[in-house]
Design an enzyme around this catalytic site. Structure first.
Site, mmCIF file in Angstrom:
data_model
loop_
_atom_site.group_PDB
_atom_site.id
_atom_site.type_symbol
_atom_site.label_atom_id
_atom_site.label_comp_id
_atom_site.label_asym_id
_atom_site.label_seq_id
_atom_site.Cartn_x
_atom_site.Cartn_y
_atom_site.Cartn_z
ATOM 1 N N ASP A 160 2.644 16.209 9.571
ATOM 2 C CA ASP A 160 2.937 16.490 8.165
ATOM 3 C C ASP A 160 3.794 17.742 7.988
ATOM 4 O OD1 ASP A 160 1.170 14.380 8.003
ATOM 5 O OD2 ASP A 160 -0.516 15.567 7.271
ATOM 6 N N SER A 203 3.622 11.461 7.405
ATOM 7 C CA SER A 203 4.087 12.296 6.282
ATOM 8 C C SER A 203 5.027 13.423 6.683
ATOM 9 C CB SER A 203 2.891 12.879 5.547
ATOM 10 O OG SER A 203 2.313 11.875 4.766
ATOM 11 N N TRP A 215 -9.552 9.172 0.729
ATOM 12 C CA TRP A 215 -9.781 8.392 1.955
ATOM 13 C C TRP A 215 -11.178 7.793 2.018
ATOM 14 C CZ3 TRP A 215 -6.119 6.136 4.179
ATOM 15 C CH2 TRP A 215 -4.869 6.738 4.338
ATOM 16 N N TRP A 217 0.830 -1.216 0.000
ATOM 17 C CA TRP A 217 0.000 0.000 0.000
ATOM 18 C C TRP A 217 0.856 1.255 0.000
ATOM 19 C CZ3 TRP A 217 -4.871 2.290 1.068
ATOM 20 C CH2 TRP A 217 -4.821 3.549 1.685
ATOM 21 N N ASN A 271 0.292 5.795 0.331
ATOM 22 C CA ASN A 271 -0.514 7.002 0.244
ATOM 23 C C ASN A 271 0.408 8.204 0.022
ATOM 24 O OD1 ASN A 271 -0.549 6.030 3.223
ATOM 25 N ND2 ASN A 271 -1.120 8.130 3.569
ATOM 26 N N ASP A 272 0.307 9.252 0.802
ATOM 27 C CA ASP A 272 0.912 10.551 0.484
ATOM 28 C C ASP A 272 2.340 10.541 -0.061
ATOM 29 O OD1 ASP A 272 -1.228 10.780 2.203
ATOM 30 O OD2 ASP A 272 -0.180 11.951 3.708
HETATM 31 C C1 FRU Z 1 -2.927 12.209 4.762
HETATM 32 C C2 FRU Z 1 -2.477 11.560 6.046
HETATM 33 C C3 FRU Z 1 -1.480 12.437 6.773
HETATM 34 C C4 FRU Z 1 -0.711 11.456 7.597
HETATM 35 C C5 FRU Z 1 -0.648 10.254 6.683
HETATM 36 C C6 FRU Z 1 -0.639 8.941 7.386
HETATM 37 O O1 FRU Z 1 -3.362 11.328 3.789
HETATM 38 O O2 FRU Z 1 -3.591 11.269 6.851
HETATM 39 O O3 FRU Z 1 -2.077 13.475 7.503
HETATM 40 O O4 FRU Z 1 0.558 11.906 7.947
HETATM 41 O O5 FRU Z 1 -1.775 10.335 5.824
HETATM 42 O O6 FRU Z 1 -0.340 7.906 6.510
#
Ligand code: FRU
Length: 453
Positions: free
Chosen positions: A145, A76, A284, A16, A18-19
């Protein structure tokens, strides 16, 4: 091979993501880190994955850079070369790259602090700083973040960071000891039910005038205008302490009107070139649910940003970076004649000169239903609709299906720039002033393209 693995949009070999995190160019090489759970297909213990590219189109996955441990998962953050500014001697040698990340410790409530990892310039070894955290939480549950830049005018590092439903601004003269400067946004722009996430802050030049402004980018985890997660931005001024919005507090600006453009981050290390941003192509609402057996999640194409004076004020213009554009197979598409792509990674442009009452539809993947419809509703207005049907593997309440419509102010012929990569679709309109990025899971990713006027 997964028939939906994108060719030019980065995706991981397994697991997986994400960011985007730590986007930085060092010695001509682009480094992209990202939130990763290499051992599962859903969001899980967060690592920083790592990929590199010389041209932003072809990416090579590198070993995992940061691992979760007792001090926290690695949420992040961002990367900067220490030599862009001044750093405390205990932090780094001059040629180090600093990775700022959030150490997230589960619990109720969870705790989030800002931490640093130190990398060599080649980015082959990563060591968490022994003195972490460098910025412990001042209280808000959502404190994460960190995006760090060197602010030359005040000779200090600036960090923007999630502060609940606003953005905290911190400064430091050595990247080690941080002080609070201000907070932005409690009553500005758009708010959903969750925190503002993944902020970014960078200077930008107004096209044509040479004047400088600052862009503050903010992720809306929920409550984006088209539903779920999305990226908004503010145009303003930044003096090293306070960000001042140039627009009214109610003004809402979006980097993308689509469903799949989140956690946008600009690259550091560009030496004054136009900013370059990349986002996660998911939402999300349903990110954990699309069908897949090997990987889940991909990045957008990197886009160059400019600031354009429009009749309604300053707006970001975005264009897919030239080298990336050139990598896609060009397809020639004329309204009324279906075209068959030679691969599942193609692009085409179309200039539509519709009159009031006219409509243009775009269908992809050999399917009859359009994914994109534009109608001219007034001499200076077009209404754009993005359609995506329900996916059998994604429960309807996740809201994967959409028929989102937005009016865009535009007079004269409308230029449409389309990039399709194995089901990932990015459409730019009006010289890149409006973008629509959405993911599809088609049966035939190289299927027929139909533009119908
Ligand atoms: C955004 C987020 C960030 C966090 C990360 C966790 O998509 O929720 O705020 O750091 O993903 O994976």
């Amino acid at each position: 091979m997964n028939p939906l693995r994108p060719r030019y949009h980065f995706s991981p070999q397994a697991g997986w993501i994400n960011d985007p995190n730590g986007a930085v160019r060092v010695d001509g090489l682009y480094h992209l880190f990202y939130q990763a759970n290499p051992h599962g297909l859903v969001h899980g213990p967060m690592h920083w994955g790592h990929a590199t590219s010389v041209d932003l189109a072809n990416w090579t996955e590198q070993p995992i850079a940061l691992y979760p441990e007792a001090s926290g998962q690695c949420f992040s953050g961002s990367a900067v070369a220490a030599r862009e500014g001044r750093v405390a001697p205990e932090l780094a040698a001059d040629d180090a790259i600093l990775l700022f990340y959030t150490a997230h410790r589960d619990g109720s409530p969870y705790v989030e602090d800002q931490a640093i990892a130190i990398a060599d310039r080649g980015m082959t070894s990563f060591r968490k700083f022994a003195g972490n955290p460098v910025l412990p939480t001042p209280g808000p549950r959502d404190f994460r973040d960190p995006k760090v830049i060197w602010h030359a005018a005040t000779q200090r590092w600036i960090m923007v960071v999630t502060h609940g439903q606003s953005i905290g601004i911190y400064s430091s003269s050595d990247a080690l000891s941080w002080q609070a400067e201000s907070e932005f946004g409690r009553s500005e722009g758009r708010h959903g039910t969750g925190p503002w996430e993944c902020p970014d802050l960078f200077p930008i030049t107004v096209e044509g005038s040479g004047e400088q402004a600052w862009i503050l980018v903010v992720g809306l985890g929920q409550g984006h205008i088209s539903g779920g997660s999305g990226t908004q931005y503010f145009v303003g001024d930044f003096d090293g302490q306070v960000f001042r919005n140039r627009h009214s507090a109610e003004t809402e600006l979006f980097m993308d009107w689509g469903r799949d453009y989140y956690a946008t981050q600009s690259f550091s290390g560009l030496n004054g070139e136009d900013p370059l941003a990349v986002a996660w192509m998911s939402n999300w609402l349903y990110a954990n649910h699309p069908p897949s057996e090997d990987f889940r999640g991909s990045m957008s194409l990197p886009r160059r940003l400019t600031l354009i004076e429009t009749p309604h004020g300053l707006r970001l213009g975005q264009r897919v970076d030239e080298a990336v554009r050139a990598a896609f197979d060009p397809l020639s598409v004329a309204a009324g004649t279906p075209a068959t792509p030679s691969s599942a990674a193609y692009r085409f442009a179309h200039r539509w000169a519709g009159e009031v009452g006219d409509e243009l539809t775009l269908s992809l993947f050999g399917e009859a239903d359009p994914v994109f419809t534009v109608r001219r509703t007034a001499s200076d207005t077009c209404s754009v609709t993005i359609n995506r049907g329900a996916h059998p593997a994604i429960a309807p309440e996740r809201g994967f299906a959409t028929d989102f419509t937005i009016d865009i102010i535009h007079a004269g012929p409308l230029d449409i720039d389309v990039f399709v990569d194995h089901g990932l679709v990015e459409i730019g309109c009006a010289g890149g002033l409006h973008w629509f990025s959405n993911i599809y899971f088609p049966a035939d990713p190289a299927g027929r393209v139909t533009l119908a006027a």
